[in-house]
Design an enzyme around this catalytic site. Structure first.
Site, PDB file in Angstrom:
ATOM      1  N   TRP A  47      42.479 103.081 -16.133  1.00 51.06           N
ATOM      2  CA  TRP A  47      41.385 103.626 -15.548  1.00 51.06           C
ATOM      3  C   TRP A  47      42.023 105.361 -14.831  1.00 51.06           C
ATOM      4  CZ3 TRP A  47      43.439  98.536 -14.244  1.00 51.06           C
ATOM      5  CH2 TRP A  47      44.304  98.717 -13.105  1.00 51.06           C
ATOM      6  N   HIS A  48      43.317 104.710 -14.725  1.00 52.41           N
ATOM      7  CA  HIS A  48      43.850 105.984 -13.677  1.00 52.41           C
ATOM      8  C   HIS A  48      44.242 106.899 -14.280  1.00 52.41           C
ATOM      9  CE1 HIS A  48      46.428 107.063 -10.169  1.00 52.41           C
ATOM     10  NE2 HIS A  48      46.726 107.816 -11.419  1.00 52.41           N
ATOM     11  N   SER A  51      52.531 107.979  -3.723  1.00 58.39           N
ATOM     12  CA  SER A  51      51.302 107.691  -4.735  1.00 58.39           C
ATOM     13  C   SER A  51      50.265 108.987  -5.777  1.00 58.39           C
ATOM     14  CB  SER A  51      50.291 106.816  -3.921  1.00 58.39           C
ATOM     15  OG  SER A  51      48.800 107.084  -4.485  1.00 58.39           O
ATOM     16  N   GLU A  56      47.283 100.793 -16.469  1.00 55.31           N
ATOM     17  CA  GLU A  56      46.299 101.352 -15.820  1.00 55.31           C
ATOM     18  C   GLU A  56      45.009 101.969 -16.411  1.00 55.31           C
ATOM     19  OE1 GLU A  56      46.946 102.966 -12.202  1.00 55.31           O
ATOM     20  OE2 GLU A  56      48.136 100.723 -11.150  1.00 55.31           O
ATOM     21  N   ASP A 100      40.408 107.226 -10.358  1.00 56.09           N
ATOM     22  CA  ASP A 100      40.377 105.662 -10.906  1.00 56.09           C
ATOM     23  C   ASP A 100      39.047 106.007 -10.990  1.00 56.09           C
ATOM     24  OD1 ASP A 100      43.131 105.055 -10.228  1.00 56.09           O
ATOM     25  OD2 ASP A 100      42.655 103.690  -8.306  1.00 56.09           O
ATOM     26  N   HIS A 125      47.709 109.313  -5.683  1.00 57.89           N
ATOM     27  CA  HIS A 125      46.453 109.834  -5.134  1.00 57.89           C
ATOM     28  C   HIS A 125      46.182 110.732  -3.627  1.00 57.89           C
ATOM     29  CE1 HIS A 125      43.816 106.947  -7.279  1.00 57.89           C
ATOM     30  NE2 HIS A 125      45.155 106.326  -7.325  1.00 57.89           N
TER      31      HIS A 125
END
Length: 267
Positions: free
Chosen positions: A233-234, A173, A231, A182, A175
């Site tokens: 938003w990412h 990930s 995505e 996000d 993240h």
């Protein structure tokens, strides 16, 4: 006798003047030619030096902004984390700070990023706000263990094949790098939705994020390359120079790395 002597003197003087007018003796003439040759050689060397400097400058301009060392170094802001390139289970970024922006959840872990990314995100949000677009941060850093819980939950509810389209296996990930956030808006009820990409806020983010060092990491229509569904938003922080170069290239990060001449692991 004095008159003859004077004439002889004049004859010698005239001869000297004549020789001078004709360019002097051979030794002086040779030295003069050498001087010209040395000046010419000096100009050639200078021109050669200028050419070499130009070649060096062009080589420098053509040098890739991303190196193999960058993408396989967990601490690099250019590190590659995807389904074929995993971060260590124990990896935790050392320079994380809270993001001072509007957030969706009161969660200290996910409301932080590595310092350069956090500062850039604050600048991005401030610029968006000044132009009338209010953004919210929903999920930033996530530890390896947090990702374990999320991924297992998605697999239990959607099955592994479907979960793998939108959730990263632990260690893969972005993240966990502390370089991804996000983002969302009230226009999509603060959710993570593909519809965000069509909102005014989402459009502004897509067109401006690179100016602050971020890219839309998983663009529409590239699931076969990135491994993940669209995505909008990412956001992934790469620094302004690389993010702008990726944006202008129209490539995904994986494609951009390959264009830089680097072989990457693939499933």
């Amino acid at each position: 006798m004095k008159y003859v002597t004077y004439l002889k003197y004049l004859g010698v003087a005239s001869a000297v003047l004549y020789l001078s007018a004709c360019g002097g003796n051979e030794e002086e003439q040779t030295e003069s030619e050498n001087d010209v040759q040395e000046e010419s050689s000096g100009e050639e060397n200078q021109n050669s030096g200028d050419a070499e400097s130009t070649d060096d400058a062009e080589a420098s301009e053509e040098a890739p902004l991303v190196t193999e060392e960058d993408i396989y170094n967990e601490e690099s802001i250019l590190a590659l984390a995807n389904k074929s390139n995993f971060l260590g289970e124990e990896y935790v970024p050392a320079d994380m700070i809270p993001v001072n922006v509007p957030v969706v959840f009161d969660n200290p872990e996910t409301n932080q990023l590595r310092e350069p990314a956090a500062n850039a995100l604050m600048d991005l949000f401030a610029e968006a706000e000044s132009e009338g677009y209010t953004l919210y941060a929903r999920s930033g850093y996530r530890s390896y263990n947090t990702q374990v819980g999320l991924y297992n939950n998605y697999v239990a509810n959607h099955g592994q094949e479907e979960a793998d389209r939108f959730s990263a296996q632990p260690g893969s990930s972005e993240h966990q790098t502390g370089l991804a956030m996000d983002v969302t808006s009230e226009s999509v009820n603060l959710e993570l939705s593909e519809a965000f990409g069509e909102t005014d806020e989402g459009t502004w983010v897509r067109e401006n994020a690179h100016r602050f060092g971020f890219i839309i990491r998983y663009p529409d229509g590239y699931e076969d390359i990135t491994g993940y569904m669209y995505e909008p938003w990412h956001l992934r922080y790469l620094g302004e120079e690389v993010a702008s170069d990726v944006y202008e290239s129209g490539l995904t990060y994986e494609e951009y790395i390959k264009e830089s001449g680097i072989e990457i692991n693939e499933e």
